[in-house]
Scaffold this motif. Sequence first.
Motif, PDB file in Angstrom:
ATOM      1  N   MET B  13       0.943  -1.266  -0.005  1.00 43.52           N
ATOM      2  CA  MET B  13       0.011  -0.017  -0.115  1.00 43.52           C
ATOM      3  C   MET B  13       0.816   1.409   0.026  1.00 43.52           C
ATOM      4  SD  MET B  13      -2.953   1.340  -0.195  1.00 43.52           S
ATOM      5  CE  MET B  13      -4.303   0.789   0.665  1.00 43.52           C
ATOM      6  N   MET B  14       1.750   1.341   0.929  1.00 43.66           N
ATOM      7  CA  MET B  14       2.681   2.337   1.071  1.00 43.66           C
ATOM      8  C   MET B  14       3.285   2.825  -0.358  1.00 43.66           C
ATOM      9  SD  MET B  14       5.215   2.824   4.107  1.00 43.66           S
ATOM     10  CE  MET B  14       4.150   2.169   5.059  1.00 43.66           C
ATOM     11  N   ILE B  15       3.622   1.625  -1.025  1.00 46.14           N
ATOM     12  CA  ILE B  15       4.393   1.824  -2.096  1.00 46.14           C
ATOM     13  C   ILE B  15       3.514   2.422  -3.352  1.00 46.14           C
ATOM     14  CG2 ILE B  15       5.578   0.616  -4.452  1.00 46.14           C
ATOM     15  CD1 ILE B  15       6.827  -1.100  -2.206  1.00 46.14           C
ATOM     16  N   LEU B  16       2.061   1.978  -3.370  1.00 46.98           N
ATOM     17  CA  LEU B  16       1.447   2.150  -4.158  1.00 46.98           C
ATOM     18  C   LEU B  16       1.028   3.879  -4.220  1.00 46.98           C
ATOM     19  CD1 LEU B  16      -0.922  -0.853  -4.414  1.00 46.98           C
ATOM     20  CD2 LEU B  16       0.518  -0.053  -6.273  1.00 46.98           C
ATOM     21  N   GLN B  17       0.689   4.046  -2.809  1.00 48.12           N
ATOM     22  CA  GLN B  17       0.404   5.366  -2.778  1.00 48.12           C
ATOM     23  C   GLN B  17       1.526   6.269  -2.995  1.00 48.12           C
ATOM     24  OE1 GLN B  17      -0.484   5.166   1.569  1.00 48.12           O
ATOM     25  NE2 GLN B  17      -2.541   4.987   1.149  1.00 48.12           N
ATOM     26  N   ASP B  18       2.603   6.205  -2.684  1.00 45.69           N
ATOM     27  CA  ASP B  18       3.987   6.722  -3.006  1.00 45.69           C
ATOM     28  C   ASP B  18       3.757   7.086  -4.656  1.00 45.69           C
ATOM     29  OD1 ASP B  18       6.108   8.210  -2.258  1.00 45.69           O
ATOM     30  OD2 ASP B  18       7.326   6.708  -3.045  1.00 45.69           O
ATOM     31  N   LEU B  19       3.730   6.000  -5.434  1.00 46.56           N
ATOM     32  CA  LEU B  19       3.621   5.994  -6.715  1.00 46.56           C
ATOM     33  C   LEU B  19       2.497   6.999  -7.209  1.00 46.56           C
ATOM     34  CD1 LEU B  19       4.359   2.473  -8.062  1.00 46.56           C
ATOM     35  CD2 LEU B  19       5.827   4.544  -8.499  1.00 46.56           C
ATOM     36  N   TYR B  20       1.298   6.948  -6.626  1.00 38.93           N
ATOM     37  CA  TYR B  20       0.409   7.606  -6.718  1.00 38.93           C
ATOM     38  C   TYR B  20       0.719   9.263  -6.176  1.00 38.93           C
ATOM     39  CZ  TYR B  20      -4.452   9.331  -7.179  1.00 38.93           C
ATOM     40  OH  TYR B  20      -5.507  10.212  -7.729  1.00 38.93           O
ATOM     41  N   ARG B  21       1.293   9.380  -5.275  1.00 44.37           N
ATOM     42  CA  ARG B  21       1.680  10.426  -4.868  1.00 44.37           C
ATOM     43  C   ARG B  21       2.635  11.200  -5.910  1.00 44.37           C
ATOM     44  NH1 ARG B  21       3.821   9.093  -0.252  1.00 44.37           N
ATOM     45  NH2 ARG B  21       1.712   8.285   0.722  1.00 44.37           N
ATOM     46  N   LYS B  22       3.241  10.275  -6.560  1.00 47.27           N
ATOM     47  CA  LYS B  22       4.297  10.908  -7.545  1.00 47.27           C
ATOM     48  C   LYS B  22       3.585  10.907  -8.812  1.00 47.27           C
ATOM     49  CE  LYS B  22       8.614   9.352  -5.728  1.00 47.27           C
ATOM     50  NZ  LYS B  22       8.295   9.159  -4.405  1.00 47.27           N
ATOM     51  N   ARG B  23       2.266  11.045  -8.732  1.00 49.69           N
ATOM     52  CA  ARG B  23       1.351  11.297  -9.825  1.00 49.69           C
ATOM     53  C   ARG B  23       1.337  10.124 -10.896  1.00 49.69           C
ATOM     54  NH1 ARG B  23       2.142  14.445  -6.947  1.00 49.69           N
ATOM     55  NH2 ARG B  23       3.325  16.595  -7.104  1.00 49.69           N
ATOM     56  N   MET B  24       1.635   9.092 -10.480  1.00 49.35           N
ATOM     57  CA  MET B  24       1.351   8.020 -11.402  1.00 49.35           C
ATOM     58  C   MET B  24      -0.317   7.859 -11.323  1.00 49.35           C
ATOM     59  SD  MET B  24       2.716   3.960 -11.630  1.00 49.35           S
ATOM     60  CE  MET B  24       4.308   4.486 -12.331  1.00 49.35           C
ATOM     61  N   ARG B  25      -0.675   7.691 -12.578  1.00 52.44           N
ATOM     62  CA  ARG B  25      -2.212   7.496 -12.679  1.00 52.44           C
ATOM     63  C   ARG B  25      -2.862   6.412 -13.647  1.00 52.44           C
ATOM     64  NH1 ARG B  25      -1.544  10.300  -9.256  1.00 52.44           N
ATOM     65  NH2 ARG B  25      -2.314  12.069  -8.297  1.00 52.44           N
TER      66      ARG B  25
END
Lengths: 201, 201
Positions: B13-25
Amino acid sequence: MPRPRWSPTPQQMMILQDLYRKRMRNPTSSQVQKITDHLSLYGNIQCKNVFYWFQNHKARDRQKLRKELLHKMQKNPSDDDDDDFPAPQPQLTPTNTSNILDYNFPANFPPTLHTLYSHSPSMLIDQAEGKDTSSAQMMNNNTGNVDFPKQCVIENGMIRTNVQDWVLMMIDMGPNSIPCCSNRPLETLELFPIKATGFKE
Amino acid sequence: MPRPRWSPTPQQMMILQDLYRKRMRNPTSSQVQKITDHLSLYGNIQCKNVFYWFQNHKARDRQKLRKELLHKMQKNPSDDDDDDFPAPQPQLTPTNTSNILDYNFPANFPPTLHTLYSHSPSMLIDQAEGKDTSSAQMMNNNTGNVDFPKQCVIENGMIRTNVQDWVLMMIDMGPNSIPCCSNRPLETLELFPIKATGFKE
DNA sequence: TTTATATGAATGAATG
DNA sequence: CATTCATTCATATAAA
């Protein structure tokens, strides 16, 4: 107005799947028309629903297939025909009867991987660097954990037989109702200007 | 046995959120693949899980945003730029490392509400009038269950000006916010080659 | 146990 | 036809 989104009734679904199974892929407008008419017996439905259904179903089907193949080939680069994956989309050959719904399709439908990769054959080797299909879905294949999203499948065999006849009929409306499911309008008539389908303009 | 439903581990989850935070959509398939590979270190996971995660996360994110905006606008129709809402989606610029997990993303990401309404909310109109083209668009005229997809119809220019423009205007994003919200990987690097799939432009 | 909420999964509806 | 968005369905978990 409160019909926000069409949801196929089991019967409708069954019929659609049956048609799909019979290789209907890109129904012509008149086919869509007829199908819609028929399906409306089982519930509210509009042409666009039928239209979209085929679009989506085909797309997702092929995506899944594509991924399966990819996955498989990665594991078995040299040998790929020893398995059990579903059958891809062959092209039907319309009969010359006057019924569209009466498709003659190749008794054997060579998986025609070709159609799966018509525009980017290179994607089979996209693992490392990533040729990309773009996220839409690969949904599958992973280091070791595969498993695709299951498509909704209607059980209920009984109703099935009921529809059978109609479906068969549907599949053959004759040439002038436009050939069935060719991806490319090779035999397009005046009514259906080709849209340059497969080509990347 | 059947793992009915995937549940992300905290690390995943953390990694995913991080990616998302980095604008991966909308990760491409190869991105999904890589992410999945990586995440599988922390627990069972499949590509589709990753795919869905992004889809859902984005959708809900934007849904929430949308609601907030709406809410805000209702109370403060004339003043809306005093806020603090999160930021929508620019594309990431992959670094040249071979690890997806460390992406460089554009430092500036204008909220681009634009992306929130990227396609015409033509939801308001749902009557199609039909010509008769190929199966794809004619979509109309039928016994009673008509209505094909209207694709390009949109009669009455007024509807066109719906939510999108309106919201944009209300919110004031400035003209320069437009460029950033492309859905496709414009700045894709070697790691994420565009697939050149359709190439319809 | 029942109800509400978060979110994974699936699919209809578009757009280009 | 590939992508993407919006909705809805389904289920696990939290709250009542």
